[in-house]
Design an enzyme around this catalytic site. Structure first.
Site, PDB file in Angstrom:
ATOM      1  N   GLU A  74       1.002  -1.195  -0.159  1.00  0.00           N
ATOM      2  CA  GLU A  74      -0.115  -0.147  -0.029  1.00  0.00           C
ATOM      3  C   GLU A  74       0.801   1.242   0.168  1.00  0.00           C
ATOM      4  OE1 GLU A  74      -3.124   0.081   3.185  1.00  0.00           O
ATOM      5  OE2 GLU A  74      -3.861  -1.687   2.595  1.00  0.00           O
ATOM      6  N   GLU A  94      -5.490  -8.672   0.767  1.00  0.00           N
ATOM      7  CA  GLU A  94      -6.040  -8.159   1.863  1.00  0.00           C
ATOM      8  C   GLU A  94      -7.591  -8.005   1.656  1.00  0.00           C
ATOM      9  OE1 GLU A  94      -4.346  -4.701   4.169  1.00  0.00           O
ATOM     10  OE2 GLU A  94      -2.449  -5.446   3.959  1.00  0.00           O
TER      11      GLU A  94
END
Ligand code: IFM
Length: 453
Positions: free
Chosen positions: A167, A356
């Site tokens: 991320e 995720e």
């Protein structure tokens, strides 16, 4: 309905170092920017820190957690190395005791038939490098390649999937733009400079250690959190333009350089003056960032609703409909939208892994000592149904990982938010598998999803 998944599908769960390990200064570990940030008053809800977290660094605890993974039936496990365990001040030789811990994790996974997926960077920059400018400095990219080289040298053969950066959007905008995350810097110029160096570090590592460079055993890719960005009022041209801008900053700022070798023109134009025309980009950088990855990891949580505000500002609108404890809209269709968009616009036949997906709810142990997290079961079922629909539509999805295996330290929200399949009683470190654990176990065992209607 019985919705099956492809043979060999990587059913997984994910965690990260700072969020679970604790043992903040054990065995020669140096401080990270998160150690520093959490000990700065006013940064984290209730003053929580990751000093102890889930105590996953403890050898007995590690072995019990690995056994829980077997009970769950996991095929893959995502975890991250904390850079300052390996290099306490971000440079120089490896700290053998820190490296040994990750060796034990990898060996323990192999002994149990679980595929290790190792994240090289889940935001734990050594504080010593931050003091030299951190991700605002190009030299941090060199330091990162050296650190990745230590990990690859020690574990390259045993780890089939390596995540370069997790991320980068969050490190960029929360860590360097908005100040909510470590290192707590603010301002768009900082954010864009950090973004470029995070992206460059990804490209350098793929080029050096990816499958093409090393003969195919170790696969390297980034993990991007992709968010559908929607206009609050789809009929409003101003809201649509504001949403396009936010899509640029959240999604295209990372997807375009990695998969097209260029920054989005609208972002470049918008920040040209502020960044002296992206002065931090050198001629060869974009080709490096564009080095073909071996896979892409996608994190999906929730869409964003955007309205145009006064003075060229954008306004974040609250979610419509059901939401999680963090007030994130529950929108399974957005998951399908993200997977198909990425495939169509960027990645084609490149394997995708959902690295995720999950949700925080106000979980608690009932008088019988059980955690009946039916909301999480519904969340996961509805999202997996969309993943299966994406597969049916031709998205080459190789795996799906729940965030998270365990309740853990949720950054600036501290321990209030619980994302785990396993409830953690932090006072005793007791683990209690939740109802969602048993449900996910069934999905993995059947390699299929049973849904009504
Ligand atoms: O806990 C985080 C994780 O570290 C990165 N992705 C989002 C999760 C939930 O906020």
């Amino acid at each position: 309905m019985h919705l099956s998944f492809p043979a060999g599908f990587l059913w997984g769960a994910a965690t990260s170092g700072y969020q679970i390990e604790g043992a903040a200064d054990a065995d020669g570990k140096g401080p990270s920017i998160w150690d520093r940030f959490t000990h700065t008053p006013g940064t984290i809800l209730h003053g929580d820190t990751g000093d102890h977290a889930c105590n996953a660094y403890d050898p007995a605890r590690l072995s019990a957690d690995l056994d829980l993974m077997v009970e769950l039936g996991l095929k893959a496990y995502i975890f991250s190395a904390q850079w300052p365990r390996i290099q306490p001040d971000g440079r120089g030789p490896a700290n053998a005791r820190g490296l040994d811990y990750y060796r034990r994790v990898v060996d323990g996974l192999h002994e149990r038939g679980i595929v290790p997926i190792l994240t090289i960077y889940h935001w734990e920059l050594p504080q010593a490098l931050q003091e030299k400018g951190g991700w605002l400095e190009r030299d941090t990219v060199e330091r990162f390649v050296a650190y990745a080289g230590i990990l690859h040298g020690a574990l390259g053969e045993q780890v089939p999937y390596w995540i370069t950066q997790n991320e980068p959007h969050t490190s960029t905008w929360e860590g360097h733009g908005g100040g909510r995350h470590a290192p707590g810097l603010r301002g768009e110029r900082n954010a864009l400079t950090a973004a470029h160096h995070l992206l460059l570090s990804h490209g350098r590592v793929v080029r050096e250690f990816g499958a093409a460079a090393t003969g195919g055993k170790a696969h390297y890719g980034a993990v991007l959190a992709i968010t559908p960005v929607r206009a609050a009022d789809p009929a409003s041209a101003a809201d649509r333009a504001a949403a396009h801008r936010v899509d640029g900053e959240q999604n295209r700022l990372f997807l375009d350089p990695i998969f097209r070798g260029e920054y989005p023109e609208d972002i470049r134009a918008r920040y040209r003056t502020l960044t002296d025309d992206f002065a931090f980009v050198r001629p060869e950088d974009l080709a490096i960032i564009h080095t073909p990855s071996d896979f892409l990891g996608i994190n999906y949580y929730t869409p964003t609703r955007i309205a145009a505000g006064p003075d060229d500002r954008v306004l974040l609108r609250g979610p419509l409909g059901p939401r999680t404890a963090m007030d994130w809209a529950i929108d399974p269709a957005g998951f399908h939208e993200v997977l198909t968009r990425v495939r169509q616009e960027y990645t084609g036949q490149l394997p995708l892994i959902v690295t995720e997906n999950g949700a925080s709810f106000r979980d608690y142990l009932d008088p019988e000592g059980r955690c009946r997290d039916t909301e999480r079961v519904d969340f996961l079922r509805d999202h997996l149904r969309e993943a299966q629909r994406a597969l049916a539509d031709g998205v080459p999805l190789a795996g799906y990982c729940v965030w998270s295996l365990l309740d853990n330290f949720e950054w600036d929200s501290g321990y209030r938010e619980r994302f785990g399949l396993v409830y953690v009683d932090y006072a005793t470190q007791r683990r209690v598998p939740k109802e969602s654990f048993a449900w996910y176990q069934g999905v993995i065992r059947a390699n299929a999803l049973e849904v009504g209607g």
